[in-house]
Design a protein around this motif. Structure first.
Motif, PDB file in Angstrom:
ATOM      1  N   LEU A 145       3.935 -29.334  14.049  1.00 23.04           N
ATOM      2  CA  LEU A 145       4.955 -29.370  12.774  1.00 23.04           C
ATOM      3  C   LEU A 145       5.129 -28.255  12.119  1.00 23.04           C
ATOM      4  O   LEU A 145       6.453 -28.227  11.926  1.00 23.04           O
ATOM      5  CB  LEU A 145       4.259 -30.586  11.724  1.00 23.04           C
ATOM      6  N   VAL A 146       4.490 -27.220  12.612  1.00 24.64           N
ATOM      7  CA  VAL A 146       4.665 -25.689  11.917  1.00 24.64           C
ATOM      8  C   VAL A 146       4.208 -24.890  12.904  1.00 24.64           C
ATOM      9  O   VAL A 146       3.445 -24.792  13.744  1.00 24.64           O
ATOM     10  CB  VAL A 146       4.170 -26.084  10.380  1.00 24.64           C
ATOM     11  N   ILE A 147       5.279 -23.565  12.910  1.00 24.43           N
ATOM     12  CA  ILE A 147       4.947 -22.512  13.400  1.00 24.43           C
ATOM     13  C   ILE A 147       4.593 -21.598  12.901  1.00 24.43           C
ATOM     14  O   ILE A 147       4.652 -20.688  12.286  1.00 24.43           O
ATOM     15  CB  ILE A 147       5.864 -22.158  14.845  1.00 24.43           C
ATOM     16  N   ARG A 148       3.531 -21.046  13.316  1.00 19.65           N
ATOM     17  CA  ARG A 148       3.515 -19.187  11.860  1.00 19.65           C
ATOM     18  C   ARG A 148       3.836 -18.117  12.417  1.00 19.65           C
ATOM     19  O   ARG A 148       4.251 -18.272  14.672  1.00 19.65           O
ATOM     20  CB  ARG A 148       1.824 -19.058  11.872  1.00 19.65           C
ATOM     21  N   ASP A 149       5.005 -17.435  12.216  1.00 18.13           N
ATOM     22  CA  ASP A 149       6.028 -15.927  13.150  1.00 18.13           C
ATOM     23  C   ASP A 149       5.288 -15.224  12.436  1.00 18.13           C
ATOM     24  O   ASP A 149       5.367 -15.027  10.976  1.00 18.13           O
ATOM     25  CB  ASP A 149       7.153 -16.765  13.348  1.00 18.13           C
ATOM     26  N   ARG A 150       4.290 -13.523  12.744  1.00 20.53           N
ATOM     27  CA  ARG A 150       5.044 -12.358  12.096  1.00 20.53           C
ATOM     28  C   ARG A 150       5.697 -12.155  11.920  1.00 20.53           C
ATOM     29  O   ARG A 150       6.830 -11.614  12.818  1.00 20.53           O
ATOM     30  CB  ARG A 150       3.834 -11.514  12.874  1.00 20.53           C
ATOM     31  N   ASP A 151       6.273 -11.789  10.411  1.00 21.57           N
ATOM     32  CA  ASP A 151       7.033 -11.190  10.106  1.00 21.57           C
ATOM     33  C   ASP A 151       7.652  -8.855  11.260  1.00 21.57           C
ATOM     34  O   ASP A 151       6.970  -8.782  11.067  1.00 21.57           O
ATOM     35  CB  ASP A 151       7.371 -10.081   8.831  1.00 21.57           C
ATOM     36  N   ALA A 152       8.830  -9.840  11.520  1.00 19.52           N
ATOM     37  CA  ALA A 152       9.309  -8.605  12.135  1.00 19.52           C
ATOM     38  C   ALA A 152       8.884  -7.247  11.133  1.00 19.52           C
ATOM     39  O   ALA A 152       8.982  -5.956  11.914  1.00 19.52           O
ATOM     40  CB  ALA A 152      10.346  -8.913  12.654  1.00 19.52           C
ATOM     41  N   GLU A 153       9.453  -7.253  10.113  1.00 17.33           N
ATOM     42  CA  GLU A 153       9.281  -6.104   9.441  1.00 17.33           C
ATOM     43  C   GLU A 153       8.274  -5.138   9.266  1.00 17.33           C
ATOM     44  O   GLU A 153       7.793  -4.345   8.587  1.00 17.33           O
ATOM     45  CB  GLU A 153      10.454  -6.133   7.901  1.00 17.33           C
ATOM     46  N   ASP A 154       7.700  -6.397   8.235  1.00 17.28           N
ATOM     47  CA  ASP A 154       6.199  -6.363   7.698  1.00 17.28           C
ATOM     48  C   ASP A 154       5.340  -7.464   9.237  1.00 17.28           C
ATOM     49  O   ASP A 154       5.081  -8.485   7.882  1.00 17.28           O
ATOM     50  CB  ASP A 154       6.218  -6.604   6.150  1.00 17.28           C
ATOM     51  N   ARG A 155       4.323  -6.413   9.222  1.00 19.53           N
ATOM     52  CA  ARG A 155       3.625  -7.449  10.460  1.00 19.53           C
ATOM     53  C   ARG A 155       1.813  -8.016   9.717  1.00 19.53           C
ATOM     54  O   ARG A 155       2.099  -8.768  10.207  1.00 19.53           O
ATOM     55  CB  ARG A 155       2.899  -6.667  11.868  1.00 19.53           C
ATOM     56  N   ARG A 156       2.654  -7.318   8.681  1.00 16.54           N
ATOM     57  CA  ARG A 156       1.689  -8.118   7.937  1.00 16.54           C
ATOM     58  C   ARG A 156       1.182  -9.197   7.502  1.00 16.54           C
ATOM     59  O   ARG A 156       0.515 -10.401   7.006  1.00 16.54           O
ATOM     60  CB  ARG A 156       0.292  -7.568   6.510  1.00 16.54           C
ATOM     61  N   VAL A 157       2.295  -9.314   7.235  1.00 16.93           N
ATOM     62  CA  VAL A 157       3.149 -11.172   6.392  1.00 16.93           C
ATOM     63  C   VAL A 157       3.645 -11.644   7.928  1.00 16.93           C
ATOM     64  O   VAL A 157       3.689 -11.779   8.865  1.00 16.93           O
ATOM     65  CB  VAL A 157       4.583 -10.838   6.019  1.00 16.93           C
ATOM     66  N   ILE A 158       2.719 -13.417   7.483  1.00 23.41           N
ATOM     67  CA  ILE A 158       2.762 -14.240   8.341  1.00 23.41           C
ATOM     68  C   ILE A 158       3.798 -15.433   7.838  1.00 23.41           C
ATOM     69  O   ILE A 158       3.868 -15.789   6.886  1.00 23.41           O
ATOM     70  CB  ILE A 158       1.675 -14.859   9.039  1.00 23.41           C
TER      71      ILE A 158
END
Length: 156
Positions: free
Chosen positions: A84-97
């Protein structure tokens, strides 16, 4: 001049007590909206928070739901395991999911939302549109006052 005094106070005029009772009664009343969907109120709330851009990270979602980060992480784990949900790494800050709702998650969230709206429309049936609008405005104003007083800024 203060609104509350020791002489006039009772739970029946306590904003906090009444808000808690309304919330508890609402949770019980909303149970039919989730029958057959295999999601709880909390899971649905998380999906809606993400859909509306209020909980796009675990931290923001925890804040929006009023939960600690650990409990929210477990909630996201469950929603992710169910597709129901997907986690994706932020393109600008890889520490952010970042979090996003899947097509299946959005379908469930929107179906349940229609049921929730039907229930609320029934509960507010004898309220005028102006009264309902005023109530919403007062609740938004109270939220802002509390956020300012407590220093609890909404997460972006």
């Amino acid at each position: 001049m203060s609104f509350y005094t020791a002489e006039n106070y009772s739970p029946d005029i306590s904003v906090g007590y009444l808000a808690k009772q309304v919330y508890q009664i609402t949770l019980k009343g909303l149970e039919p909206a989730f029958v057959g969907e295999d999601v709880s109120y909390l899971q649905w709330s998380a999906l809606v928070s993400i859909l509306y851009g209020r909980g796009l990270t675990c931290r923001a979602l925890a804040h929006d739901l009023g939960h600690d980060k650990g409990a929210t992480t477990r909630l996201i784990d469950t929603l992710e395991e169910r597709g129901l949900v997907i986690r994706d790494r932020d393109a600008e800050d890889r520490r952010v999911i970042n979090l996003r709702v899947t097509v299946q998650g959005e379908e469930i969230a929107r179906r349940c939302m229609l049921r929730v709206l039907t229930l609320w429309n029934g509960w507010l049936a004898d309220w005028s549109p102006d009264d309902a609008t005023r109530l919403i405005g007062y609740l938004q104003r109270l939220r802002t006052s509390l956020e300012t007083a407590v220093g609890d800024e909404p997460c972006a």
